[in-house]
Design an enzyme around this catalytic site. Sequence first.
Site, PDB file in Angstrom:
ATOM      1  N   TYR A  28       0.833  -1.215   0.000  1.00  0.00           N
ATOM      2  CA  TYR A  28       0.000   0.000   0.000  1.00  0.00           C
ATOM      3  C   TYR A  28       0.862   1.258   0.000  1.00  0.00           C
ATOM      4  CZ  TYR A  28      -3.781  -3.252   1.078  1.00  0.00           C
ATOM      5  OH  TYR A  28      -4.680  -4.287   1.026  1.00  0.00           O
TER       6      TYR A  28
HETATM    7  C1  LIG Z   1      -0.597  -8.656   0.687  1.00  0.00           C
HETATM    8  C2  LIG Z   1      -0.721  -9.652  -0.470  1.00  0.00           C
HETATM    9  C3  LIG Z   1      -2.119  -9.576  -1.058  1.00  0.00           C
HETATM   10  C4  LIG Z   1       0.308  -9.295  -1.544  1.00  0.00           C
HETATM   11  O1  LIG Z   1       0.105 -10.165  -2.657  1.00  0.00           O
HETATM   12  P1  LIG Z   1       1.312 -10.512  -3.680  1.00  0.00           P
HETATM   13  O2  LIG Z   1       0.689 -11.079  -4.881  1.00  0.00           O
HETATM   14  O3  LIG Z   1       2.362 -11.289  -3.003  1.00  0.00           O
HETATM   15  O4  LIG Z   1       1.835  -9.024  -3.963  1.00  0.00           O
HETATM   16  P2  LIG Z   1       3.012  -8.613  -4.963  1.00  0.00           P
HETATM   17  O5  LIG Z   1       3.571  -9.818  -5.612  1.00  0.00           O
HETATM   18  O6  LIG Z   1       2.469  -7.532  -5.813  1.00  0.00           O
HETATM   19  O7  LIG Z   1       4.076  -7.973  -3.960  1.00  0.00           O
HETATM   20  C5  LIG Z   1       4.622  -8.752  -2.915  1.00  0.00           C
HETATM   21  C6  LIG Z   1       6.146  -8.704  -2.936  1.00  0.00           C
HETATM   22  O8  LIG Z   1       6.644  -9.386  -4.104  1.00  0.00           O
HETATM   23  C7  LIG Z   1       7.529  -8.544  -4.804  1.00  0.00           C
HETATM   24  N1  LIG Z   1       7.441  -8.875  -6.235  1.00  0.00           N
HETATM   25  C8  LIG Z   1       6.373  -8.677  -7.046  1.00  0.00           C
HETATM   26  N2  LIG Z   1       6.682  -9.127  -8.287  1.00  0.00           N
HETATM   27  C9  LIG Z   1       7.925  -9.648  -8.220  1.00  0.00           C
HETATM   28  C10 LIG Z   1       8.766 -10.255  -9.163  1.00  0.00           C
HETATM   29  N3  LIG Z   1       8.385 -10.437 -10.422  1.00  0.00           N
HETATM   30  N4  LIG Z   1       9.984 -10.685  -8.750  1.00  0.00           N
HETATM   31  C11 LIG Z   1      10.402 -10.510  -7.480  1.00  0.00           C
HETATM   32  N5  LIG Z   1       9.618  -9.927  -6.533  1.00  0.00           N
HETATM   33  C12 LIG Z   1       8.410  -9.501  -6.914  1.00  0.00           C
HETATM   34  C13 LIG Z   1       7.043  -7.143  -4.474  1.00  0.00           C
HETATM   35  O9  LIG Z   1       8.046  -6.177  -4.666  1.00  0.00           O
HETATM   36  C14 LIG Z   1       6.705  -7.296  -3.013  1.00  0.00           C
HETATM   37  O10 LIG Z   1       7.860  -7.257  -2.240  1.00  0.00           O
HETATM   38  P3  LIG Z   1       7.851  -6.789  -0.685  1.00  0.00           P
HETATM   39  O11 LIG Z   1       6.845  -7.647   0.051  1.00  0.00           O
HETATM   40  O12 LIG Z   1       9.242  -7.017  -0.232  1.00  0.00           O
HETATM   41  O13 LIG Z   1       7.440  -5.364  -0.641  1.00  0.00           O
HETATM   42  C15 LIG Z   1      -0.416 -11.108   0.003  1.00  0.00           C
HETATM   43  O14 LIG Z   1       0.837 -11.111   0.674  1.00  0.00           O
HETATM   44  C16 LIG Z   1      -1.471 -11.667   0.934  1.00  0.00           C
HETATM   45  O15 LIG Z   1      -2.477 -12.214   0.492  1.00  0.00           O
HETATM   46  N6  LIG Z   1      -1.226 -11.531   2.245  1.00  0.00           N
HETATM   47  C17 LIG Z   1      -2.121 -12.051   3.278  1.00  0.00           C
HETATM   48  C18 LIG Z   1      -3.410 -11.280   3.316  1.00  0.00           C
HETATM   49  C19 LIG Z   1      -3.212  -9.786   3.543  1.00  0.00           C
HETATM   50  O16 LIG Z   1      -2.376  -9.343   4.312  1.00  0.00           O
HETATM   51  N7  LIG Z   1      -4.068  -9.014   2.864  1.00  0.00           N
HETATM   52  C20 LIG Z   1      -4.124  -7.584   2.998  1.00  0.00           C
HETATM   53  C21 LIG Z   1      -5.018  -7.281   4.149  1.00  0.00           C
HETATM   54  S1  LIG Z   1      -5.480  -5.587   4.177  1.00  0.00           S
END
Ligand SMILES: CC(C)(COP(=O)(O)OP(=O)(O)OC[C@H]1O[C@@H](n2cnc3c(N)ncnc32)[C@H](O)[C@@H]1OP(=O)(O)O)[C@@H](O)C(=O)NCCC(=O)NCCS
Length: 173
Positions: free
Chosen positions: A148
């Site tokens: 976020y």
């Molecule tokens: C929060 C959530 C939705 C994020 O989903 P996600 O698909 O993993 O999100 P992204 O892939 O866009 O980003 C996550 C990480 O991967 C990294 N990333 C994204 N694409 C990437 C790639 N191609 N190569 C390497 N890293 C990558 C991002 O930079 C980010 O890094 P960071 O965590 O160190 O900041 C997931 O972790 C989740 O479901 N969590 C549990 C539920 C939750 O917390 N929901 C929100 C409640 S308000």
Amino acid sequence: MTETLDPAAALAAAGELRRIYLSAFGAPGYDEPPERADQFVEEQLPTHAAREGFKLVLTRSGAEATGFAYGYTGERGQWWSDRIAEAAPEIADEWVGGHFEFVELAVVAEAQGRGVGASLHDVLLAGLPHTKALLSTYVGDRPAPRLYRRKGWQVLLPNLTPDSALYGMQLSR
Ligand SMILES: CC(C)(COP(=O)(O)OP(=O)(O)OC[C@H]1O[C@@H](n2cnc3c(N)ncnc32)[C@H](O)[C@@H]1OP(=O)(O)O)[C@@H](O)C(=O)NCCC(=O)NCCS
């Protein structure tokens, strides 16, 4: 592929949404039990799907649903908006009412870290008629608050509850 579901389609996808919810929020560090996933699809989702401005986006990889996000138009009189107004009346005066309430974002554990969450975030907010949006998420250094902040959300209240912060974002139309 990310699609936008109307309320009826979102309710019809409850089984897939439950599975995603449980994988994301049942993981270590979140530790929500299966009963919370049941409550999500049986109570929370139907209540929210009936609200004005409801929008849910769902990502599939092949036949497999890998993540979803949703929100609706927040108004006073709704439980969550009223909690914000109680906790911070001055913030509520500026932010609450007619805003987009960003409620959930969840990606299955196996698909995390590949940009699915970031993409769901962007598709959910794209084209909204609202001028501002609110969400609450965990405090601390976790994927969700990192995502976020990267997307431009501002912390409005660092401790809305002991373990959650309130974030806001101005939306360009
Ligand atoms: C929060 C959530 C939705 C994020 O989903 P996600 O698909 O993993 O999100 P992204 O892939 O866009 O980003 C996550 C990480 O991967 C990294 N990333 C994204 N694409 C990437 C790639 N191609 N190569 C390497 N890293 C990558 C991002 O930079 C980010 O890094 P960071 O965590 O160190 O900041 C997931 O972790 C989740 O479901 N969590 C549990 C539920 C939750 O917390 N929901 C929100 C409640 S308000």
